[in-house]
Design a protein around this motif. Structure first.
Motif, PDB file in Angstrom:
ATOM      1  N   PHE A 189       0.875  -1.170   0.000  1.00 11.22           N
ATOM      2  CA  PHE A 189       0.000   0.000   0.000  1.00 11.22           C
ATOM      3  C   PHE A 189       0.914   1.223   0.000  1.00 11.22           C
ATOM      4  O   PHE A 189       1.666   1.445   0.947  1.00 11.22           O
ATOM      5  N   ILE A 190       0.863   2.022  -1.068  1.00  8.07           N
ATOM      6  CA  ILE A 190       1.798   3.136  -1.248  1.00  8.07           C
ATOM      7  C   ILE A 190       1.045   4.429  -1.548  1.00  8.07           C
ATOM      8  O   ILE A 190       0.202   4.475  -2.448  1.00  8.07           O
ATOM      9  N   PHE A 312       1.924  10.667 -11.105  1.00  8.48           N
ATOM     10  CA  PHE A 312       1.984   9.912  -9.855  1.00  8.48           C
ATOM     11  C   PHE A 312       0.587   9.426  -9.469  1.00  8.48           C
ATOM     12  O   PHE A 312      -0.013   9.919  -8.516  1.00  8.48           O
ATOM     13  N   PRO A 313       0.045   8.456 -10.221  1.00  4.01           N
ATOM     14  CA  PRO A 313      -1.273   7.917  -9.861  1.00  4.01           C
ATOM     15  C   PRO A 313      -1.202   7.233  -8.501  1.00  4.01           C
ATOM     16  O   PRO A 313      -0.116   6.928  -7.997  1.00  4.01           O
ATOM     17  N   ILE A 314      -2.362   7.002  -7.911  1.00  6.48           N
ATOM     18  CA  ILE A 314      -2.402   6.458  -6.556  1.00  6.48           C
ATOM     19  C   ILE A 314      -3.375   5.284  -6.506  1.00  6.48           C
ATOM     20  O   ILE A 314      -4.302   5.192  -7.327  1.00  6.48           O
ATOM     21  N   VAL A 315      -3.160   4.386  -5.565  1.00  6.35           N
ATOM     22  CA  VAL A 315      -3.994   3.194  -5.448  1.00  6.35           C
ATOM     23  C   VAL A 315      -5.447   3.577  -5.169  1.00  6.35           C
ATOM     24  O   VAL A 315      -5.728   4.563  -4.485  1.00  6.35           O
ATOM     25  N   SER A 316      -6.378   2.788  -5.693  1.00  9.23           N
ATOM     26  CA  SER A 316      -7.799   3.104  -5.541  1.00  9.23           C
ATOM     27  C   SER A 316      -8.268   2.971  -4.105  1.00  9.23           C
ATOM     28  O   SER A 316      -9.287   3.554  -3.721  1.00  9.23           O
ATOM     29  N   ASP A 317      -7.538   2.204  -3.283  1.00 10.69           N
ATOM     30  CA  ASP A 317      -7.964   2.033  -1.896  1.00 10.69           C
ATOM     31  C   ASP A 317      -7.364   3.080  -0.969  1.00 10.69           C
ATOM     32  O   ASP A 317      -7.449   2.947   0.254  1.00 10.69           O
ATOM     33  N   SER A 318      -6.777   4.138  -1.527  1.00 13.45           N
ATOM     34  CA  SER A 318      -6.369   5.275  -0.710  1.00 13.45           C
ATOM     35  C   SER A 318      -7.626   6.051  -0.355  1.00 13.45           C
ATOM     36  O   SER A 318      -8.343   6.530  -1.237  1.00 13.45           O
TER      37      SER A 318
END
Length: 336
Positions: A189-190, A312-318
């Motif tokens: 998880f980033i 810098f896309p981000i994880v959907s579970d952020s």
């Protein structure tokens, strides 16, 4: 006990999550809300339930069972857990090192938001890592402040009365809040963080942050796709009575089954690195050389997604697309 912040502490008011890894599950057509209760009854019942789950080790396993009504139980969960930690050893208030490792102890014009993670002192009070598989609770979610670039989420920190110097090797370590999925070192998880430093709080020099993957979940979770960014390595160091790491250990790399990383986790930055000074608002060769020779005063940590969501896309579970900062520790400082 493992504790996974994005799922057990930040469940939306309506949606219930069946599994911490399944962000797409929603209530079925036959789901019905619980009967209404008085506020006092609900709080007492929720607190009892949160404490029960924490004590039985079920808090991270079942968001449905351990967050009554699917609500946001930040305060209740924080109260049910040891101070600043995610179970196990409590995180001590006193900094354990008199020299060789110095924690940034003050924020600059940081945004203060409601909720457990809106208190900027959580980014300067202590380092409370929860290990490879869990996120900690003593963290600050970056907000919008006058120290950020327009439209970005950040926090700027400093070492009161001190400047951070360029030493040999890693000069400072940024502790964010990543953790492994299913104990897989290649799946994390980033919420990546852009790191910049400044002598005056106006002109900033950074490294060369980049993300080389796609927007797929496996790529976004792969630490190998990130370079010159913080928020990649879980925080292993906790200033507890069980801590066995020396000050120098925090800046020492080791290689094991998790790969190459600092002994205390977190992400290290070196002012002597060739990429330092290649980015930053107001940065030039003169400023870069000045920072290397006489040090810097401020460090700014910006959620990378808020600077450029395409790069810098981000994880959907952020939950809120904001990085969560535990703290920053420098190797060498001097009086200003």
């Amino acid at each position: 006990m493992q504790f996974r912040r994005p799922w057990t502490q930040r469940i939306p008011q309506i949606a219930r999550v069946r599994n911490p890894q399944d962000a797409d599950h929603h209530p079925g057509p036959d789901w019905k809300p619980e009967r209404s209760r008085s506020r006092g009854e609900s709080v007492k019942r929720s607190l009892r339930h949160a404490i029960f789950c924490a004590l039985t080790g079920l808090l991270w396993l079942s968001a449905t069972a351990c967050t009554p009504g699917g609500g946001n139980n930040d305060a209740l969960l924080a109260a049910a857990l040891p101070s600043g930690g995610s179970g196990g050893q409590a995180c001590l208030e006193s900094w354990p090192y008199s020299s060789g490792a110095y924690i940034a102890d003050s924020s600059v014009n940081a945004a203060v938001d409601a909720g457990t993670f809106g208190d900027p002192t959580k980014a300067t009070n202590k380092i409370c890592g929860a290990g490879w598989a869990s996120g900690g609770t003593d963290v600050y979610s970056t907000g919008s402040s006058s120290e950020c670039e327009s439209g970005e989420n950040c926090i700027a920190l400093e070492w009161t009365g001190k400047r951070v110097l360029d030493a040999t090797g890693v000069d400072f370590v940024v502790y964010e809040n990543p953790f492994l999925y299913n104990n897989n070192a290649s799946s994390r998880f980033i919420e990546a963080v852009i790191v910049e430093v400044s002598q005056d709080g106006t002109n900033w020099c950074g490294w060369n942050p980049s993300y080389s993957g796609t927007t797929s979940a496996p790529d976004l979770r792969n630490p190998g796709n990130y370079s010159d960014l913080a928020g990649i390595t879980p925080v292993l160091f906790m200033q507890s009575s069980a801590n066995s790491l020396s000050a120098s250990d925090l800046f020492t790399e080791v290689t094991d089954s998790y790969g190459n990383h600092l002994k205390g986790g977190g992400d290290g930055f070196d002012l002597s690195a060739p990429s330092f000074g290649t980015t930053g608002s107001g940065c030039n060769t003169t400023l870069r050389n000045s920072i290397r020779s006489s040090g810097f005063v401020y460090v700014r940590l910006t959620t990378a997604y808020s600077r450029n969501s395409s790069s810098f896309p981000i994880v959907s579970d952020s939950f809120d697309q904001k990085a969560d900062i535990d703290g920053v520790v420098a190797r060498s400082v001097t009086d200003r």
